[in-house]
Design a protein around this motif. Structure first.
Motif, PDB file in Angstrom:
ATOM      1  N   PRO A   1       0.805  -1.230   0.000  1.00 47.46           N
ATOM      2  CA  PRO A   1       0.000   0.000   0.000  1.00 47.46           C
ATOM      3  C   PRO A   1       0.837   1.279   0.000  1.00 47.46           C
ATOM      4  CG  PRO A   1      -0.956  -1.606   1.490  1.00 47.46           C
ATOM      5  CD  PRO A   1       0.350  -2.172   1.022  1.00 47.46           C
ATOM      6  N   GLU A   2       0.216   2.312  -0.517  1.00 44.15           N
ATOM      7  CA  GLU A   2       0.824   3.638  -0.683  1.00 44.15           C
ATOM      8  C   GLU A   2       1.433   4.229   0.582  1.00 44.15           C
ATOM      9  OE1 GLU A   2       0.715   6.587  -2.875  1.00 44.15           O
ATOM     10  OE2 GLU A   2       0.768   5.120  -4.514  1.00 44.15           O
ATOM     11  N   ASP A   3       0.890   3.877   1.726  1.00 46.54           N
ATOM     12  CA  ASP A   3       1.377   4.522   2.940  1.00 46.54           C
ATOM     13  C   ASP A   3       2.627   3.869   3.510  1.00 46.54           C
ATOM     14  OD1 ASP A   3      -0.030   2.290   3.774  1.00 46.54           O
ATOM     15  OD2 ASP A   3      -0.520   3.185   5.700  1.00 46.54           O
ATOM     16  N   ALA A   4       3.212   2.945   2.755  1.00 51.97           N
ATOM     17  CA  ALA A   4       4.514   2.415   3.157  1.00 51.97           C
ATOM     18  C   ALA A   4       5.541   2.813   2.110  1.00 51.97           C
ATOM     19  CB  ALA A   4       4.455   0.907   3.303  1.00 51.97           C
ATOM     20  N   PHE A   5       6.788   2.821   2.511  1.00 49.28           N
ATOM     21  CA  PHE A   5       7.859   3.274   1.625  1.00 49.28           C
ATOM     22  C   PHE A   5       8.841   2.137   1.387  1.00 49.28           C
ATOM     23  CE2 PHE A   5      12.138   4.906   1.069  1.00 49.28           C
ATOM     24  CZ  PHE A   5      11.961   5.814   0.036  1.00 49.28           C
ATOM     25  N   VAL A   6       9.249   1.971   0.150  1.00 48.83           N
ATOM     26  CA  VAL A   6      10.263   0.959  -0.158  1.00 48.83           C
ATOM     27  C   VAL A   6      11.450   1.606  -0.852  1.00 48.83           C
ATOM     28  CG1 VAL A   6      10.810  -1.150  -1.409  1.00 48.83           C
ATOM     29  CG2 VAL A   6       8.520  -0.837  -0.465  1.00 48.83           C
ATOM     30  N   GLU A   7      12.613   1.436  -0.275  1.00 50.73           N
ATOM     31  CA  GLU A   7      13.836   1.849  -0.945  1.00 50.73           C
ATOM     32  C   GLU A   7      14.419   0.611  -1.602  1.00 50.73           C
ATOM     33  OE1 GLU A   7      15.094   4.720  -1.466  1.00 50.73           O
ATOM     34  OE2 GLU A   7      17.236   4.459  -1.832  1.00 50.73           O
ATOM     35  N   GLN A   8      14.445   0.639  -2.920  1.00 54.69           N
ATOM     36  CA  GLN A   8      14.876  -0.533  -3.661  1.00 54.69           C
ATOM     37  C   GLN A   8      16.365  -0.432  -3.938  1.00 54.69           C
ATOM     38  OE1 GLN A   8      12.844  -3.073  -4.668  1.00 54.69           O
ATOM     39  NE2 GLN A   8      14.602  -4.141  -5.556  1.00 54.69           N
ATOM     40  N   ILE A   9      17.101  -1.492  -3.652  1.00 53.46           N
ATOM     41  CA  ILE A   9      18.517  -1.502  -3.982  1.00 53.46           C
ATOM     42  C   ILE A   9      18.760  -2.651  -4.932  1.00 53.46           C
ATOM     43  CG2 ILE A   9      20.857  -1.722  -3.087  1.00 53.46           C
ATOM     44  CD1 ILE A   9      20.150  -0.060  -0.870  1.00 53.46           C
ATOM     45  N   ASP A  10      19.120  -2.294  -6.148  1.00 54.14           N
ATOM     46  CA  ASP A  10      19.196  -3.279  -7.201  1.00 54.14           C
ATOM     47  C   ASP A  10      20.628  -3.380  -7.701  1.00 54.14           C
ATOM     48  OD1 ASP A  10      19.080  -4.653  -9.657  1.00 54.14           O
ATOM     49  OD2 ASP A  10      16.951  -4.173  -9.807  1.00 54.14           O
ATOM     50  N   LEU A  11      21.302  -4.438  -7.276  1.00 55.86           N
ATOM     51  CA  LEU A  11      22.728  -4.551  -7.555  1.00 55.86           C
ATOM     52  C   LEU A  11      22.996  -4.809  -9.027  1.00 55.86           C
ATOM     53  CD1 LEU A  11      23.550  -6.647  -4.397  1.00 55.86           C
ATOM     54  CD2 LEU A  11      23.840  -4.187  -4.710  1.00 55.86           C
ATOM     55  N   THR A  12      22.166  -5.607  -9.649  1.00 55.71           N
ATOM     56  CA  THR A  12      22.358  -5.872 -11.073  1.00 55.71           C
ATOM     57  C   THR A  12      22.202  -4.584 -11.869  1.00 55.71           C
ATOM     58  OG1 THR A  12      21.492  -8.109 -10.814  1.00 55.71           O
ATOM     59  CG2 THR A  12      21.549  -7.214 -13.041  1.00 55.71           C
ATOM     60  N   MET A  13      21.170  -3.820 -11.517  1.00 51.21           N
ATOM     61  CA  MET A  13      20.969  -2.559 -12.211  1.00 51.21           C
ATOM     62  C   MET A  13      22.167  -1.629 -12.034  1.00 51.21           C
ATOM     63  SD  MET A  13      18.191   0.429 -11.524  1.00 51.21           S
ATOM     64  CE  MET A  13      16.725  -0.557 -11.704  1.00 51.21           C
ATOM     65  N   ALA A  14      22.691  -1.604 -10.830  1.00 51.19           N
ATOM     66  CA  ALA A  14      23.834  -0.737 -10.560  1.00 51.19           C
ATOM     67  C   ALA A  14      25.014  -1.109 -11.454  1.00 51.19           C
ATOM     68  CB  ALA A  14      24.230  -0.826  -9.092  1.00 51.19           C
ATOM     69  N   LEU A  15      25.248  -2.398 -11.567  1.00 54.23           N
ATOM     70  CA  LEU A  15      26.372  -2.853 -12.382  1.00 54.23           C
ATOM     71  C   LEU A  15      26.115  -2.576 -13.866  1.00 54.23           C
ATOM     72  CD1 LEU A  15      29.093  -4.182 -11.962  1.00 54.23           C
ATOM     73  CD2 LEU A  15      28.024  -6.413 -12.244  1.00 54.23           C
ATOM     74  N   ASP A  16      24.896  -2.817 -14.308  1.00 57.64           N
ATOM     75  CA  ASP A  16      24.544  -2.533 -15.698  1.00 57.64           C
ATOM     76  C   ASP A  16      24.752  -1.055 -16.025  1.00 57.64           C
ATOM     77  OD1 ASP A  16      23.879  -5.087 -16.428  1.00 57.64           O
ATOM     78  OD2 ASP A  16      21.711  -4.815 -16.304  1.00 57.64           O
ATOM     79  N   LYS A  17      24.336  -0.203 -15.108  1.00 52.52           N
ATOM     80  CA  LYS A  17      24.487   1.228 -15.344  1.00 52.52           C
ATOM     81  C   LYS A  17      25.954   1.603 -15.445  1.00 52.52           C
ATOM     82  CE  LYS A  17      21.818   4.248 -13.056  1.00 52.52           C
ATOM     83  NZ  LYS A  17      20.955   4.798 -11.973  1.00 52.52           N
ATOM     84  N   ALA A  18      26.733   1.093 -14.509  1.00 53.79           N
ATOM     85  CA  ALA A  18      28.165   1.410 -14.526  1.00 53.79           C
ATOM     86  C   ALA A  18      28.782   0.946 -15.839  1.00 53.79           C
ATOM     87  CB  ALA A  18      28.864   0.769 -13.333  1.00 53.79           C
ATOM     88  N   ALA A  19      28.385  -0.244 -16.279  1.00 54.67           N
ATOM     89  CA  ALA A  19      28.942  -0.778 -17.527  1.00 54.67           C
ATOM     90  C   ALA A  19      28.529   0.079 -18.711  1.00 54.67           C
ATOM     91  CB  ALA A  19      28.472  -2.216 -17.727  1.00 54.67           C
ATOM     92  N   PHE A  20      27.269   0.455 -18.731  1.00 55.88           N
ATOM     93  CA  PHE A  20      26.773   1.241 -19.856  1.00 55.88           C
ATOM     94  C   PHE A  20      27.465   2.600 -19.937  1.00 55.88           C
ATOM     95  CE2 PHE A  20      24.057   4.407 -21.756  1.00 55.88           C
ATOM     96  CZ  PHE A  20      23.684   3.792 -22.938  1.00 55.88           C
ATOM     97  N   PHE A  21      27.519   3.291 -18.827  1.00 56.48           N
ATOM     98  CA  PHE A  21      28.085   4.636 -18.871  1.00 56.48           C
ATOM     99  C   PHE A  21      29.601   4.618 -18.963  1.00 56.48           C
ATOM    100  CE2 PHE A  21      23.855   5.682 -17.131  1.00 56.48           C
ATOM    101  CZ  PHE A  21      23.475   6.583 -18.102  1.00 56.48           C
ATOM    102  N   ALA A  22      30.196   3.528 -18.543  1.00 51.65           N
ATOM    103  CA  ALA A  22      31.639   3.393 -18.738  1.00 51.65           C
ATOM    104  C   ALA A  22      31.940   3.563 -20.226  1.00 51.65           C
ATOM    105  CB  ALA A  22      32.122   2.032 -18.246  1.00 51.65           C
ATOM    106  N   ARG A  23      31.126   2.949 -21.051  1.00 49.66           N
ATOM    107  CA  ARG A  23      31.311   3.091 -22.492  1.00 49.66           C
ATOM    108  C   ARG A  23      30.841   4.434 -23.008  1.00 49.66           C
ATOM    109  NH1 ARG A  23      27.684  -0.398 -24.612  1.00 49.66           N
ATOM    110  NH2 ARG A  23      27.206  -1.009 -22.479  1.00 49.66           N
TER     111      ARG A  23
END
Lengths: 219, 219
Positions: free
Chosen positions: A187-209
């Motif tokens: 439900p909307e009245d709870a908060f989730v901080e998502q930590i996505d390690l695969t996404m982090a690595l993908d981003k680093a790889a993409f922007f590295a190039r």
DNA sequence: GCCTGTGAAGCTATTCACAGCT
DNA sequence: AGCTGTGAATAGCTTCACAGGC
């Protein structure tokens, strides 16, 4: 859907305040007394203007002469970020990642203490890891309520995350940090901080190039 | 400073594409063939419009009848996110967190493989953790170059992070994922994805409360 | 001079809303 | 009918730039 946001109170601002706090704590320990917005900015990778805006949110006014008084600023940020009473957190999933997180958080002196850990594997129960008592999963509800835990870190396998989140919500947990690579539907009245390690690595790889390419293109 | 951004190519878009990819891989494995933007949105917590915008970026056009063809979409996203040649990553800092990350990434079948790990403690060298060879820190430069590593995960103590980042940069690394709670100062043409666990917990704690308050205020 | 606090401007990201298709 | 692709509108975030103070 509904624009509940308190005008100036954004997500990102809260994150930066947490960052400033850690930084200022270090400076204070180093014996510094005053600091200017530009210095904070330099150490966090922001701009002076942004730091000053963030300070507006917590309601602390610095002096043009000395800048900010570190101790007072820390107090103000604390008043803003923390509850009056100390908040407690728990962790679920005592696998490799869970154990690493426990030892990470036990070493940091956050205003928020991780006071309990849970795992479905009963053999992990009744141990103490990183100064934190471990319980079997069946005791979740009981301990959450007896300890008054409102924030939980999820370090469980992907398929367990959603049902667990629902259970936690049902027992009053309104803040979660989720390491499982699944979007949690709660439900909307709870908060989730998502930590996505695969996404982090993908981003680093993409922007590295891509950053490199830009440089080349810059004829 | 300089607005190098490729109009449509934002940070966040790349992150979401990584997310979509993982999701689509699962659906394909489940035997699904087609999917609509709304379905993807529901599973990632976004909106249909946003998913469609993201698809514009990778240049894949779906059909109004079936929506997107999962297999083809995956190919397009892959072409967009990945290099032609497989990229390699390394990890530095084989502590609790480092080990957990190694086993996490070895189990995932990302397009990006973590092929080497390093630690200053020589006793950790020459072991294999999570299918990944461990080396002493002195061999960093050598292995980075022989393996052609462009992306590195930093799981070292705070005070070691900045000098290490500079060393990595000097040896051609242009993408980093940094778990140390410090802002890394490196040249503009490298990218750092910062993962700040304390900040994540602080945010969850803050919004756990503030969301509840909003609900009350909502007379 | 060099700082803070802040209205206003500028930029980025997301959503709306609808044309076009089948 | 219900989808995609997308120009236009909106919302959200950051920076500019300057008044005010010492």
């Amino acid at each position: 859907m509904e624009p509940v946001h308190d005008s100036l109170l954004s997500h990102k601002t809260v994150g930066r305040l947490s960052l400033y706090r850690r930084l200022l704590q270090e400076m204070l320990a180093d014996g510094q007394t005053y600091i200017f917005s530009r210095q904070i900015a330099a150490m966090t990778g922001g701009t002076g203007a942004q730091v000053r805006r963030d300070m507006m949110v917590v309601g602390y006014t610095g002096s043009p002469i000395h800048g900010y008084t570190i101790r007072d600023l820390l107090t103000k940020i604390g008043e803003f970020l923390d509850t009056g009473s100390a908040q407690k957190a728990a962790l679920v999933g005592i696998g490799n990642l869970g154990r690493a997180l426990l030892s990470y958080f036990s070493s940091r002196n956050s205003s928020l203490a991780v006071v309990a850990a849970f795992d479905v594997d009963p053999s992990k129960a009744n141990r103490v890891i990183g100064g934190c008592r471990c319980y079997p999963a069946e005791m979740l509800a009981e301990v959450l309520e007896s300890e008054g835990i409102e924030v939980v870190i999820l370090a469980v396998p992907a398929q367990e995350a959603q049902p667990l989140a629902e259970l936690l919500y049902a027992h009053g947990v309104r803040g979660m940090v989720n390491f499982a690579p699944v979007h949690l539907r709660i439900p909307e009245d709870a908060f989730v901080e998502q930590i996505d390690l695969t996404m982090a690595l993908d981003k680093a790889a993409f922007f590295a190039r891509s950053k490199g390419e830009h440089k080349e293109m810059k004829s």
